[in-house]
Structure formats: structure tokens, C-alpha cells
Design a protein around this motif. Structure first.
Motif, PDB file in Angstrom:
ATOM      1  N   PHE A 104       0.844  -1.241  -0.110  1.00  0.00           N
ATOM      2  CA  PHE A 104       0.129  -0.061   0.038  1.00  0.00           C
ATOM      3  C   PHE A 104       0.760   1.409   0.024  1.00  0.00           C
ATOM      4  N   LEU A 105       1.887   1.259   0.777  1.00  0.00           N
ATOM      5  CA  LEU A 105       2.938   2.415   0.857  1.00  0.00           C
ATOM      6  C   LEU A 105       3.329   2.704  -0.523  1.00  0.00           C
ATOM      7  N   GLU A 106       3.906   1.442  -0.934  1.00  0.00           N
ATOM      8  CA  GLU A 106       4.568   1.771  -2.441  1.00  0.00           C
ATOM      9  C   GLU A 106       3.369   2.180  -3.311  1.00  0.00           C
ATOM     10  N   THR A 107       2.432   1.957  -3.351  1.00  0.00           N
ATOM     11  CA  THR A 107       1.415   2.357  -4.429  1.00  0.00           C
ATOM     12  C   THR A 107       1.313   4.268  -4.047  1.00  0.00           C
ATOM     13  N   LEU A 108       1.420   4.446  -2.880  1.00  0.00           N
ATOM     14  CA  LEU A 108       1.604   6.097  -2.592  1.00  0.00           C
ATOM     15  C   LEU A 108       2.691   6.767  -3.298  1.00  0.00           C
ATOM     16  N   SER A 109       3.744   5.980  -3.835  1.00  0.00           N
ATOM     17  CA  SER A 109       4.678   6.686  -4.386  1.00  0.00           C
ATOM     18  C   SER A 109       4.414   6.770  -5.934  1.00  0.00           C
ATOM     19  N   ASP A 110       3.647   6.358  -6.642  1.00  0.00           N
ATOM     20  CA  ASP A 110       2.729   6.759  -7.774  1.00  0.00           C
ATOM     21  C   ASP A 110       2.065   8.138  -7.760  1.00  0.00           C
ATOM     22  N   PRO A 111       2.778   8.959  -8.461  1.00  0.00           N
ATOM     23  CA  PRO A 111       2.046  10.346  -8.371  1.00  0.00           C
ATOM     24  C   PRO A 111       0.640  10.508  -8.893  1.00  0.00           C
ATOM     25  N   VAL A 112       0.459   9.662  -9.766  1.00  0.00           N
ATOM     26  CA  VAL A 112      -0.877   9.615 -10.529  1.00  0.00           C
ATOM     27  C   VAL A 112      -1.952   9.135  -9.562  1.00  0.00           C
ATOM     28  N   TYR A 113      -1.799   7.938  -8.822  1.00  0.00           N
ATOM     29  CA  TYR A 113      -2.612   7.369  -7.926  1.00  0.00           C
ATOM     30  C   TYR A 113      -2.774   8.543  -6.702  1.00  0.00           C
ATOM     31  N   GLN A 114      -1.445   8.873  -6.258  1.00  0.00           N
ATOM     32  CA  GLN A 114      -1.581   9.761  -5.294  1.00  0.00           C
ATOM     33  C   GLN A 114      -2.615  11.144  -5.417  1.00  0.00           C
ATOM     34  N   ARG A 115      -2.161  11.567  -6.433  1.00  0.00           N
ATOM     35  CA  ARG A 115      -2.853  12.807  -6.742  1.00  0.00           C
ATOM     36  C   ARG A 115      -4.673  12.509  -6.963  1.00  0.00           C
ATOM     37  N   LEU A 116      -4.825  11.448  -8.048  1.00  0.00           N
ATOM     38  CA  LEU A 116      -6.244  11.227  -8.236  1.00  0.00           C
ATOM     39  C   LEU A 116      -7.114  10.804  -7.105  1.00  0.00           C
ATOM     40  N   CYS A 117      -6.427   9.913  -6.001  1.00  0.00           N
ATOM     41  CA  CYS A 117      -7.202   9.372  -5.219  1.00  0.00           C
ATOM     42  C   CYS A 117      -7.226  10.228  -3.984  1.00  0.00           C
ATOM     43  N   TRP A 118      -6.165  11.058  -3.569  1.00  0.00           N
ATOM     44  CA  TRP A 118      -6.257  11.567  -2.406  1.00  0.00           C
ATOM     45  C   TRP A 118      -6.255  13.173  -2.473  1.00  0.00           C
ATOM     46  N   VAL A 119      -5.909  13.748  -3.472  1.00  0.00           N
ATOM     47  CA  VAL A 119      -5.956  15.083  -3.709  1.00  0.00           C
ATOM     48  C   VAL A 119      -7.475  15.376  -4.607  1.00  0.00           C
ATOM     49  N   GLU A 120      -7.463  14.970  -5.662  1.00  0.00           N
ATOM     50  CA  GLU A 120      -8.704  15.229  -6.696  1.00  0.00           C
ATOM     51  C   GLU A 120      -9.699  14.435  -6.431  1.00  0.00           C
ATOM     52  N   GLY A 121      -9.695  13.231  -5.564  1.00  0.00           N
ATOM     53  CA  GLY A 121     -10.878  12.634  -5.288  1.00  0.00           C
ATOM     54  C   GLY A 121     -11.924  13.193  -4.372  1.00  0.00           C
ATOM     55  N   PRO A 122     -11.451  13.510  -3.157  1.00  0.00           N
ATOM     56  CA  PRO A 122     -12.403  14.442  -2.261  1.00  0.00           C
ATOM     57  C   PRO A 122     -12.932  15.927  -2.886  1.00  0.00           C
ATOM     58  N   ALA A 123     -12.099  16.264  -3.604  1.00  0.00           N
ATOM     59  CA  ALA A 123     -12.558  17.573  -4.392  1.00  0.00           C
ATOM     60  C   ALA A 123     -13.562  17.410  -5.412  1.00  0.00           C
ATOM     61  N   ALA A 124     -13.399  16.350  -6.037  1.00  0.00           N
ATOM     62  CA  ALA A 124     -14.346  15.955  -7.242  1.00  0.00           C
ATOM     63  C   ALA A 124     -15.675  15.391  -6.688  1.00  0.00           C
ATOM     64  N   LEU A 125     -15.347  14.418  -5.578  1.00  0.00           N
ATOM     65  CA  LEU A 125     -16.688  13.780  -5.336  1.00  0.00           C
ATOM     66  C   LEU A 125     -17.329  14.205  -3.922  1.00  0.00           C
ATOM     67  N   GLY A 126     -16.782  15.196  -3.248  1.00  0.00           N
ATOM     68  CA  GLY A 126     -17.073  15.460  -2.047  1.00  0.00           C
ATOM     69  C   GLY A 126     -16.748  14.197  -1.009  1.00  0.00           C
ATOM     70  N   PHE A 127     -16.684  14.683   0.143  1.00  0.00           N
ATOM     71  CA  PHE A 127     -15.912  13.770   1.327  1.00  0.00           C
ATOM     72  C   PHE A 127     -16.554  12.253   1.249  1.00  0.00           C
ATOM     73  N   GLU A 128     -17.887  12.389   1.439  1.00  0.00           N
ATOM     74  CA  GLU A 128     -18.758  11.151   1.814  1.00  0.00           C
ATOM     75  C   GLU A 128     -18.468  10.256   0.510  1.00  0.00           C
ATOM     76  N   GLU A 129     -18.859  10.569  -0.685  1.00  0.00           N
ATOM     77  CA  GLU A 129     -18.885   9.636  -1.726  1.00  0.00           C
ATOM     78  C   GLU A 129     -17.363   9.387  -2.039  1.00  0.00           C
ATOM     79  N   TRP A 130     -16.246  10.158  -1.546  1.00  0.00           N
ATOM     80  CA  TRP A 130     -15.000   9.632  -1.782  1.00  0.00           C
ATOM     81  C   TRP A 130     -14.388   8.624  -0.728  1.00  0.00           C
TER      82      TRP A 130
END
Length: 214
Positions: free
Chosen positions: A101-127
Motif C-alpha cells: 500500500f505504501l508503495e502505491t503511494l509513490s505513484d504520483p498519478v494514484y496519489q493525486r487522483l485518489c488523495w487530492v482530486e478525489g475529495p474535491a471532485a466527489l465530496g468527502f462522503e462519496e470519496w
């Protein structure tokens, strides 16, 4: 009849290829420009399809982003599960899963899409719900393995899986805000494994695999 079946198969293959191309294009656009600044025209242009092709598969930009996020989460869950499956005992599986899991966090695409853009795009509850759908089954499978081996001290696996999911999510967000993400990652790993280690019978696992073991 065979010709009709062949034509249908070709249409299905084309539709599937277009769908994957749209996800690839959207992932690249959302990563480079962010959800808010990405237009469907830009996604279509990058995928070399018409904008109508997007609406054939997705009702909105939000739906497209959700599909991109779900693919990221699915790939991550598969990687973690494979790492855990290769381990020889329940504790090694937990450590392997968490390190994967920690290794996946080194992927900048996964990191941004899931942890930065995700909450902003979907809202906290759906994210949050999206993360639960993919990550809690992975957590639960490792807890079940430990329980079946008779080394897990907590019986309520459902609640424990949710608690661990919340703790992991909080740890990742702390990493994202840290001035030294790599140092924060090491702290996160040590604390998380010590917390989990406290939930298992210690005797079978002499080498816990982290600093400051109890």
C-alpha cells in the motif's frame, strides 16, 4: 448469423477499447490539470474520439472521474492482495500488504487522483465510500486470515476493518500535508504496524518487521 455475431463482437471490442482510451486520457488530464480545470473536450481530444463518445459511456465529467478513480482503486487493491497472498504467515501478510500500500503511494498519478482530486471532485462522503468499497475487503481478508490462524485478539472484524481503514486514511492525509513526506511515511509505517501488532498474539511473531516493536 455468424456475420452478425462477428459484427457484434467487433462493436463490443471497439466500445471496450474506446472506454479504456477514455479512462487513460481522463486520468492523464485529471493528473496534469486537476479535476476542476479538465474539460471533456480536452479528454476527447487526447483520446482521439468525439465528445459524443464520452457521453455514450458516461453521463457527466463526474461519472468519468469516478470510473477513473475506481480503476485506480481496483489496481491498488489487486497489488496489495497479491503481495499479501505471497506471504507465508498472517503477520508477514499484514506487513507485506501494508508495504505494498505504501508503495502505491509513490505513484504520483494514484496519489493525486485518489488523495487530492478525489475529495474535491466527489465530496468527502462519496470519496470515503469509494475507498471503503475497495480497501475494506482487502483489510478484512487479512484480518480473517489472522483470525483463522487463532492469533487475532479482536473478534469484531467488521468494526476493526472500518477502524483500520480510517486510521490508514488519516495517516495518508498526514503524509500529504507533511513537509517531509518520506520521513512521515516511515513514522506512519512504524506506528500503524505497532498498532496492528498489539491486536495479535505476540509469541508467533518474534520479528515484527518494524522499529520500536512492543
Amino acid at each position: 448469423m455468424p456475420d452478425m455475431e462477428t459484427a457484434r463482437t467487433r462493436r463490443e471490442e471497439y466500445a471496450e477499447a474506446t472506454y479504456e482510451a477514455l479512462l487513460d486520457s481522463a486520468a492523464a488530464c485529471f493528473f496534469e490539470w486537476g479535476y476542476g480545470a479538465t474539460s471533456l473536450d480536452a479528454v476527447a481530444k487526447r483520446a482521439r474520439v468525439t465528445k459524443g463518445a464520452i457521453y455514450h459511456h458516461f453521463a457527466s465529467k463526474r461519472d468519468l472521474f469516478m470510473a477513473v478513480l475506481e480503476r485506480q482503486e481496483e489496481n491498488q487493491a489487486r497489488t496489495i492482495s497479491q503481495a499479501a497472498t505471497a506471504a507465508t504467515d498472517p503477520w508477514s501478510a499484514i506487513v507485506a500488504a501494508f508495504d505494498a500500500f505504501l508503495e502505491t503511494l509513490s505513484d504520483p498519478v494514484y496519489q493525486r487522483l485518489c488523495w487530492v482530486e478525489g475529495p474535491a471532485a466527489l465530496g468527502f462522503e462519496e470519496w470515503w465510500a469509494c475507498g471503503e468499497r475497495f480497501e475494506i475487503p482487502v483489510i478484512r481478508s487479512q484480518l480473517e486470515r489472522a483470525a483463522e490462524a487463532g492469533v487475532l485478539l479482536i473478534e469484531d472484524l467488521d468494526m476493526l476493518a472500518h477502524v483500520l481503514f480510517g486510521a490508514v486514511t488519516a495517516g495518508v492525509l498526514a503524509m500529504a500535508r507533511a513537509a517531509d513526506p518520506e520521513g512521515e511515511r516511515d513514522r506512519f509505517r512504524n506506528v500503524m504496524l505497532q498498532v496492528i501488532h498489539g491486536m495479535v498474539r505476540l509469541e508467533p511473531f518474534k520479528d515484527a518487521g518494524f522499529g520500536g516493536a512492543p
